[in-house]
Enzyme design. Structure first.
Site, PDB file in Angstrom:
ATOM      1  N   VAL B  12       0.839  -1.121   0.087  1.00  0.00           N
ATOM      2  CA  VAL B  12      -0.142  -0.127  -0.128  1.00  0.00           C
ATOM      3  C   VAL B  12       0.964   1.292   0.244  1.00  0.00           C
ATOM      4  O   VAL B  12       0.773   2.138  -0.931  1.00  0.00           O
ATOM      5  CB  VAL B  12      -1.206   0.071   1.341  1.00  0.00           C
ATOM      6  CG1 VAL B  12      -1.773   1.166   1.076  1.00  0.00           C
ATOM      7  CG2 VAL B  12      -2.032  -1.323   1.087  1.00  0.00           C
ATOM      8  N   GLU B 124     -10.471   5.793   5.556  1.00  0.00           N
ATOM      9  CA  GLU B 124     -11.185   5.482   4.500  1.00  0.00           C
ATOM     10  C   GLU B 124     -10.680   4.180   3.994  1.00  0.00           C
ATOM     11  O   GLU B 124     -11.441   3.133   3.666  1.00  0.00           O
ATOM     12  CB  GLU B 124     -11.266   6.572   3.485  1.00  0.00           C
ATOM     13  CG  GLU B 124     -11.825   6.128   1.963  1.00  0.00           C
ATOM     14  CD  GLU B 124     -13.526   6.229   2.153  1.00  0.00           C
ATOM     15  OE1 GLU B 124     -14.166   7.027   2.692  1.00  0.00           O
ATOM     16  OE2 GLU B 124     -14.254   4.884   2.397  1.00  0.00           O
ATOM     17  N   VAL B 127     -11.481   0.062   5.359  1.00  0.00           N
ATOM     18  CA  VAL B 127     -12.775  -0.892   5.052  1.00  0.00           C
ATOM     19  C   VAL B 127     -12.978  -0.839   3.476  1.00  0.00           C
ATOM     20  O   VAL B 127     -13.158   0.271   3.109  1.00  0.00           O
ATOM     21  CB  VAL B 127     -14.142  -0.600   5.848  1.00  0.00           C
ATOM     22  CG1 VAL B 127     -15.066  -1.541   5.576  1.00  0.00           C
ATOM     23  CG2 VAL B 127     -13.880  -0.622   7.075  1.00  0.00           C
ATOM     24  N   GLU B 185      -2.859 -14.613   1.545  1.00  0.00           N
ATOM     25  CA  GLU B 185      -1.444 -14.745   2.282  1.00  0.00           C
ATOM     26  C   GLU B 185      -0.794 -16.156   2.401  1.00  0.00           C
ATOM     27  O   GLU B 185      -1.681 -17.055   2.259  1.00  0.00           O
ATOM     28  CB  GLU B 185      -1.333 -13.970   3.748  1.00  0.00           C
ATOM     29  CG  GLU B 185      -2.239 -12.718   3.662  1.00  0.00           C
ATOM     30  CD  GLU B 185      -1.264 -11.560   3.642  1.00  0.00           C
ATOM     31  OE1 GLU B 185      -0.100 -11.867   3.942  1.00  0.00           O
ATOM     32  OE2 GLU B 185      -1.753 -10.530   3.436  1.00  0.00           O
ATOM     33  N   ASP B 196     -10.325 -10.802   9.643  1.00  0.00           N
ATOM     34  CA  ASP B 196     -10.161  -9.644   8.929  1.00  0.00           C
ATOM     35  C   ASP B 196     -11.511  -8.951   8.568  1.00  0.00           C
ATOM     36  O   ASP B 196     -11.970  -7.815   8.994  1.00  0.00           O
ATOM     37  CB  ASP B 196      -9.500  -9.909   7.739  1.00  0.00           C
ATOM     38  CG  ASP B 196      -9.484  -8.683   6.662  1.00  0.00           C
ATOM     39  OD1 ASP B 196      -8.725  -7.678   6.966  1.00  0.00           O
ATOM     40  OD2 ASP B 196     -10.245  -8.584   5.663  1.00  0.00           O
ATOM     41  N   LYS B 200     -13.261  -5.400  10.145  1.00  0.00           N
ATOM     42  CA  LYS B 200     -13.949  -4.034   9.187  1.00  0.00           C
ATOM     43  C   LYS B 200     -15.351  -4.206   9.821  1.00  0.00           C
ATOM     44  O   LYS B 200     -15.885  -2.903   9.778  1.00  0.00           O
ATOM     45  CB  LYS B 200     -13.968  -4.912   7.854  1.00  0.00           C
ATOM     46  CG  LYS B 200     -12.665  -4.690   7.296  1.00  0.00           C
ATOM     47  CD  LYS B 200     -12.434  -5.505   6.133  1.00  0.00           C
ATOM     48  CE  LYS B 200     -11.133  -5.388   5.444  1.00  0.00           C
ATOM     49  NZ  LYS B 200     -10.745  -6.491   4.307  1.00  0.00           N
ATOM     50  N   GLY B 298      -6.044  -4.715  -2.641  1.00  0.00           N
ATOM     51  CA  GLY B 298      -5.214  -4.418  -3.760  1.00  0.00           C
ATOM     52  C   GLY B 298      -4.320  -3.230  -3.540  1.00  0.00           C
ATOM     53  O   GLY B 298      -4.840  -2.248  -2.843  1.00  0.00           O
TER      54      GLY B 298
END
Lengths: 407, 407
Positions: B12, B124, B127, B185, B196, B200, B298
């Protein structure tokens, strides 16, 4: 306390007043101040309203009230909404609106006045009713170059098409049902001729590409010519027919914008958006496809979007939200004749498939005696029309043509 | 010029730097100032980066640089992201993050520090990756009371389930494929065990209902027990199996929150969200259902959401965006035992349907010799478990149970 005014107490306007009253506490906790509806402008009287004493028939009561900092214009139509909005902005009042007709017709000018006066002109409710779309595109997707926006932007026509697709209803019967259920106006032409959807894609195109796109620069077709036969052939090709507003950035920097019924492949996210719902796909260079779905109209959905803009204005009384596009002269829009689509054709005549193959090259076809439907490869509309003429010259009657939206 | 820092140059973080460089001009036109990446924190070296000279291995270089006003924390994990974020906020720097683990674990505390210091803490990207959801919920739907939020919040598990549903793959094979394609992963447990997705839905629940919901207060089931048999029975009941995070406001003011696989009716907007895509439904009292769809993870989608928050911070250096929730102690969450669902049961044994009808009352069942699947009426989990025990006592083996998500 922030004093506001609401201009128009119709479906949306009464919803705005209702939400501001019923959600007062929640909004207070967000803004840290009360939103006070000081004036409501309407020529009618509403003695049963809990704030009936704050109604006025005179716009001057609003423009001259210096305490009113934010005005919700929910009158609809161009006049006098345009004049009132201009005067409010010039008087240093922020304006929020659900009026897509006005934004599509005069958005660039009104945004420029707002910029000059250091106030806000916001219109989340003008596209997609209660669906968040303007703010997400403008803020959440700000780090993207938008490549394409496509959507089902009119609930009335989507309801009619859904009834044709799912229940095999004829267009006229589906329209009558939509009118009975309150999804269509008594004069449905703005919906069924595509003008409403066109205004909305113009707003989204202006926002995405930074230049105002006026509705009269956009090729617009409605759904009045869609027949049940087309609906059934579409299904055989794995598609549903939807009224789509679409704008796409081309490699030469220009945009290709259109409002028209399209065959949409069933696997598309837009294919499953049925009945009175709207759905909007935004394709960003970083995010890929993002789709927003919900009720595109209706009193409370639309009013709640207007209220969100009121809140934003109340929180930005001294600063501006960045929402802006420049004026446009249509020079960034390609001619519909150059717009490239795969085309669906329904035709009638002996040897239609063989003749179509000779003229169009590779096609996908479904034959049923003399009746035939086929889908061509991608080509500009001018080339398609030429080839259709040739096909007609070979004695084949072309009954309908619809674009294939590869969404 | 606004100077910023990026902490973490992984997937990221490198995407954030890339977008800020490639979309420099566009972002400049929005903010009216340049965003300058002054420092990038990473323990590794990136000699090929166009800004390799601005890398540092020492957090003190960032915290002590008074010019740096905004910090993007894209390190992931709790430590040292938590300590760094706290120090940045206390030093008067706004922080934006994609770190759902940190926001779910310490969001309330970090939001409170941001409030005290009059800076912003935005997330932002935590999630839905590139899907706009936090800002739309917080701003566009501000005039709504949210009744329910439900979503497919984890792309890895959705990819695996899609492969099981569409291609009849076994769970293990689908997981291996997801790993090969980079969707999962090497240690996939946070995804496939539901943690995960749980983080969220905790963030969305905290935002929607104003009190922090900690992940360990939320009943969480993964998808490791889902078999192909369940997938096939689900299809016969007109459903698909999806891993759903869901929170619902109850009439008593408490919330019912869960992360678990559910049978989702095919007509639901969430049923058509396939492969690595995410979809989130927000049910507001004014808007009705609004659904957001896109790539939930992504490099560039997530990075573009981080960049949108950076832009928002740069435009609000002196004012705060309203994004806040109070701390929570779990007292507003009902026990999973009281959570009401229709339940799907797959069982085995002679006379299973008759016995199930005797115990559960009205059921919808599919029988195949001794093997049977049925769906009960709605009931609290405690009642369901009692009834299951009775059924087992009658000699019926219960092979699996899954909630029916009426979404």
């Amino acid at each position: 306390m922030v004093s506001i005014a609401v201009m128009g107490h119709g479906v949306v306007g009464s919803g705005v007043v209702q939400i501001l009253l019923t959600h007062k506490q929640k909004l207070f906790s967000v803004i840290g101040e009360e939103i006070y509806v000081k004036k409501v402008l309407d020529l009618r009287e509403f003695p049963d309203s809990p704030i009936s004493d704050r109604f006025t028939k005179d716009f001057e009561d609003i423009i001259n009230d210096l305490e009113i900092r934010v005005v919700a214009e929910v009158m609809g139509g161009i006049h006098p909404a345009y004049e009132y909005t201009k005067r409010c902005l010039k008087a240093g009042k922020s304006v929020v609106t659900s009026n897509k007709e006005l934004v599509a017709a005069h958005g660039a000018e009104l945004l420029e006045i707002a910029r000059q006066e250091n106030v806000n002109y916001l219109f989340e409710a003008s596209v997609g009713g209660g669906i968040p779309i303007i703010r997400p595109m403008n803020q959440c997707l700000v780090a993207n170059n938008v490549d394409e926006v496509a959507g089902i932007l009119n609930g009335t026509t989507n309801f009619i098409l859904t009834k044709m697709i799912e229940d095999g209803m004829q267009f006229e019967d589906a329209l009558r049902l939509a009118q009975e259920l309150g999804f269509a106006e008594r004069d449905p032409s703005a919906d069924i001729e595509g003008h409403d959807a066109c205004r909305k894609i113009c707003i989204l195109a202006s926002l995405a590409f930074g230049k105002h796109v006026y509705p009269d620069c956009v090729h617009t077709e409605g759904i009045t010519k869609i027949t049940l036969e087309d609906v059934k052939y579409a299904e055989k090709f794995g598609c549903v027919i939807k009224l789509i507003g679409r704008v796409k950035k081309l490699d030469n920097g220009k945009i290709d914008i259109i409002t028209a019924p399209m065959l949409v492949p069933e696997k598309s996210q837009l294919a499953n958006i049925d009945n009175e719902f709207n759905g909007i796909m935004v394709r960003g260079d970083c995010t890929g496809d993002v789709v927003f779905y919900g009720k595109g109209a209706g009193k409370l959905p639309t009013a709640s979007a207007v209220c969100a803009d009121i809140v934003d204005c109340c929180m930005h009384l001294k600063t501006r939200r960045f929402l802006f596009w420049a004026d446009g002269d249509g020079s960034n829009i390609i001619s519909v004749k150059d717009s490239v689509f795969k085309m669906y054709v329904r035709a009638n005549g002996s040897g239609a498939v063989a003749k179509a193959e000779k003229i169009f090259g590779k096609i996908k076809s479904i034959e049923d005696g003399k009746r035939v439907a086929f889908i061509t490869e991608s080509m500009p509309l001018c080339e398609f029309e030429e080839k259709c003429e040739k096909l007609t010259g070979e004695g084949i009657e072309i009954l309908s043509t619809i674009r294939l939206g590869d969404l």
